[in-house]
Motif scaffolding. Structure first.
Motif, short mmCIF file in Angstrom:
data_model
loop_
_atom_site.label_atom_id
_atom_site.label_comp_id
_atom_site.label_asym_id
_atom_site.label_seq_id
_atom_site.Cartn_x
_atom_site.Cartn_y
_atom_site.Cartn_z
N ILE A 1 102.13 80.22 44.28
CA ILE A 1 100.98 80.50 44.81
C ILE A 1 100.25 79.11 44.71
CG2 ILE A 1 98.62 81.62 44.48
CD1 ILE A 1 100.32 84.07 43.29
N ASN A 2 99.65 78.69 45.74
CA ASN A 2 99.03 77.20 45.72
C ASN A 2 97.73 77.46 46.66
OD1 ASN A 2 98.31 74.58 45.99
ND2 ASN A 2 100.44 73.95 46.02
N GLY A 3 96.73 76.78 45.80
CA GLY A 3 95.37 76.73 46.74
C GLY A 3 94.73 77.93 46.77
N LEU A 4 94.98 79.36 46.30
CA LEU A 4 94.51 80.41 46.51
C LEU A 4 93.10 80.62 45.69
CD1 LEU A 4 94.64 83.30 47.81
CD2 LEU A 4 95.81 84.04 45.54
N VAL A 5 92.02 81.23 46.35
CA VAL A 5 90.83 81.42 45.71
C VAL A 5 90.67 83.01 45.54
CG1 VAL A 5 88.45 81.37 45.81
CG2 VAL A 5 89.70 79.55 46.49
N SER A 6 90.43 83.46 44.39
CA SER A 6 90.43 85.01 44.20
C SER A 6 88.82 85.22 43.57
CB SER A 6 91.19 85.46 43.30
OG SER A 6 91.10 87.03 43.13
N MET A 7 88.08 86.09 44.56
CA MET A 7 86.78 86.36 44.24
C MET A 7 86.55 87.53 43.90
SD MET A 7 85.03 84.05 47.15
CE MET A 7 83.58 84.97 46.72
N ASN A 8 85.60 87.93 43.02
CA ASN A 8 85.08 89.46 42.60
C ASN A 8 86.07 90.41 42.51
OD1 ASN A 8 82.49 88.03 42.77
ND2 ASN A 8 82.50 88.13 45.03
N SER A 9 87.14 90.30 41.76
CA SER A 9 87.90 91.29 41.86
C SER A 9 87.47 92.60 41.18
CB SER A 9 89.44 90.79 40.95
OG SER A 9 90.30 91.74 41.06
N GLN A 10 88.12 93.83 41.53
CA GLN A 10 87.69 95.03 40.72
C GLN A 10 87.91 95.07 39.38
OE1 GLN A 10 88.89 98.59 42.84
NE2 GLN A 10 87.27 98.08 44.38
N THR B 1 91.44 82.71 50.77
CA THR B 1 90.36 83.50 50.03
C THR B 1 90.51 84.91 49.89
OG1 THR B 1 88.74 81.64 50.19
CG2 THR B 1 87.90 83.76 49.13
N LEU B 2 90.61 85.54 48.63
CA LEU B 2 90.68 87.04 48.29
C LEU B 2 89.04 87.34 47.98
CD1 LEU B 2 94.21 87.42 46.72
CD2 LEU B 2 93.56 87.26 49.25
N ASP B 3 88.62 88.33 48.55
CA ASP B 3 87.14 88.76 48.27
C ASP B 3 87.16 90.19 47.91
OD1 ASP B 3 84.47 89.34 47.63
OD2 ASP B 3 83.93 88.34 49.42
N ALA B 4 87.47 90.86 46.92
CA ALA B 4 87.60 92.21 46.54
C ALA B 4 86.49 92.88 46.66
CB ALA B 4 88.50 92.35 45.21
N GLN B 5 85.16 92.25 46.65
CA GLN B 5 83.72 92.89 46.68
C GLN B 5 83.62 93.83 45.56
OE1 GLN B 5 81.65 92.81 50.64
NE2 GLN B 5 83.66 93.91 51.25
N GLY B 6 83.87 93.28 44.14
CA GLY B 6 84.00 94.40 43.21
C GLY B 6 82.48 94.61 42.25
N ALA B 7 81.54 94.15 42.82
CA ALA B 7 80.26 94.13 42.24
C ALA B 7 79.71 95.51 42.00
CB ALA B 7 79.17 93.24 42.98
#
Length: 394
Positions: free
Chosen positions: A161-170, A126-132
């Protein structure tokens, strides 16, 4: 029986011996071995780059491993020019998290950037960019950085890229720019519907890109397709919230690469602003869009299920109002059904200087609040076959 048993033991021994050789020949570099600490508070950027450097120096396929946990990452640049290995797997069982202060990565363009790499595979994680906080800054109209794309590949080949979760990108979640042969499978993108400029997957100047079995929920286009994209295949995609799948905006530059050979099939759009859209600036250009297939699509309360907009000019700024120069031809819409949130379910607003040609409708059935929807055409030519509702205006 004894001979058979001895044969089985021999085979198992050979398999074990062979697998041991393979494991020994294909090293794994754990980022914790290079000083990375989970917990999301210690900067793990240098540790990740050290593991990457070791994998690059390996003479056999190698793996960079991210164990379970949260790992704080600043901007990281993975340079393929200094990497001798063309078979590196990045296995992520944890979460990579960006700094909570959006200014740390907000002006850099990219958070995790790969350039001129070949044969890189990313599995899981998981990638969590904390963009809020950055979104709030943008929505307030205050001066704030443009924001960083979470994961970017530039001028790279044979990417998976397989099975990646990307959250809250800037900004963009995943960018594929100038690449050849990229496969994105089982990708999940997650951001609120009001997050600005957070395109799920953006592809431009690239060929041989496949996006399959993925789910995108975001505040902008689920998939956006920019200049120079060709041989793009999108299948089994769930989109919503978001702005749908968009070819464009195109035609900002006079001499701009065109888009061709794009297939979008077996996709569902739920509550999105658009379904499938082709969008060009209302300004002169030598660009083109051709040989596009939209097939087996379901629309669920979509504002603009089928739309071509060649008069794109937000706020009526920087557009000479001379008509779009992008030539759109050979676009087929086949087996598209569902519900429109607006009465005009099919809209072809084409260029007055270079009209659309070769548009095909085959088996389109869209309704508006359980009532017949309507279609609108301007400078558009083509044909309709089978059941077409609303009735074709071509």
């Amino acid at each position: 029986m004894a001979i058979s048993r001895m044969f089985q033991i021999l085979i198992l021994s050979l398999l074990y011996f062979t697998s041991s050789i393979v494991l020994a020949a294909n090293p794994t570099y754990n980022i914790q071995s290079y000083g990375a600490k989970s917990g999301g508070k210690s900067d793990c950027s240098k540790a990740f780059l050290s593991a990457w450097g070791a994998a690059c120096a390996a003479t056999a396929p190698a793996t960079v491993y991210v164990p379970p946990g949260r790992y704080l990452m600043r901007n990281v640049y993975f340079d393929g020019n200094s990497c001798k290995n063309n078979a590196i797997t990045i296995r992520i069982d944890g979460t990579l998290v960006a700094p909570s202060d959006y200014n740390v990565i907000g002006s850099s363009g990219s958070w995790l950037k790969f350039e001129r790499v070949t044969g890189v595979s990313i599995y899981g994680g998981t990638l969590d960019a904390q963009g809020a906080n950055l979104w709030a800054c943008k929505n307030s109209g205050k001066g704030c950085p443009k924001g960083a794309t979470s994961l970017a590949f530039y001028n790279s080949n044979n990417i998976r890229i397989n099975g990646l979760v990307s959250m809250n990108s800037q900004m963009f979640h995943i960018l594929v720019d100038g690449c050849r042969n990229a496969n994105l499978v089982n990708v999940r993108v997650s951001a609120p519907g009001n997050s600005p400029n957070t395109d799920g997957i953006h592809v431009q100047q690239s060929s041989g890109v496949t996006i399959m079995n993925s789910h995108v929920s975001t505040g902008d286009d689920c998939v956006s397709i920019g200049p120079g994209a060709s041989n793009l295949w999108i299948e089994n995609l769930a989109c919503g919230p978001g702005h749908g799948i968009s070819i464009g905006s195109l035609g900002w530059e006079m001499n701009e690469a065109g888009v061709q050979n794009v297939t979008v099939k077996t996709a569902t759009f739920s509550g999105t602003e658009n379904g499938v859209r082709v969008k060009t600036w209302a300004r002169p250009s030598n660009g083109f869009v051709r040989d596009i297939l939209f097939q087996h699509l379901v629309m669920v309360n979509v504002q603009n299920p089928v739309i071509i907009d060649q008069n794109y000019c937000p706020n009526h700024e920087k557009c000479p109002h001379q008509g779009s120069g992008v030539k759109i031809s050979n676009v087929k819409y086949e087996d598209i059904h569902g519900t429109s949130a607006t009465q005009v379910a099919v809209k072809f607003d084409c260029s007055k200087t270079r009209p659309c040609s070769g548009i095909e409708l085959d088996g389109v059935n869209l309704t508006f609040r359980d009532k017949p929807a309507t279609a609108s055409c301007s400078n558009a030519g083509g044909t309709a076959e089978g059941v077409v509702k609303p009735s074709s205006c071509l």
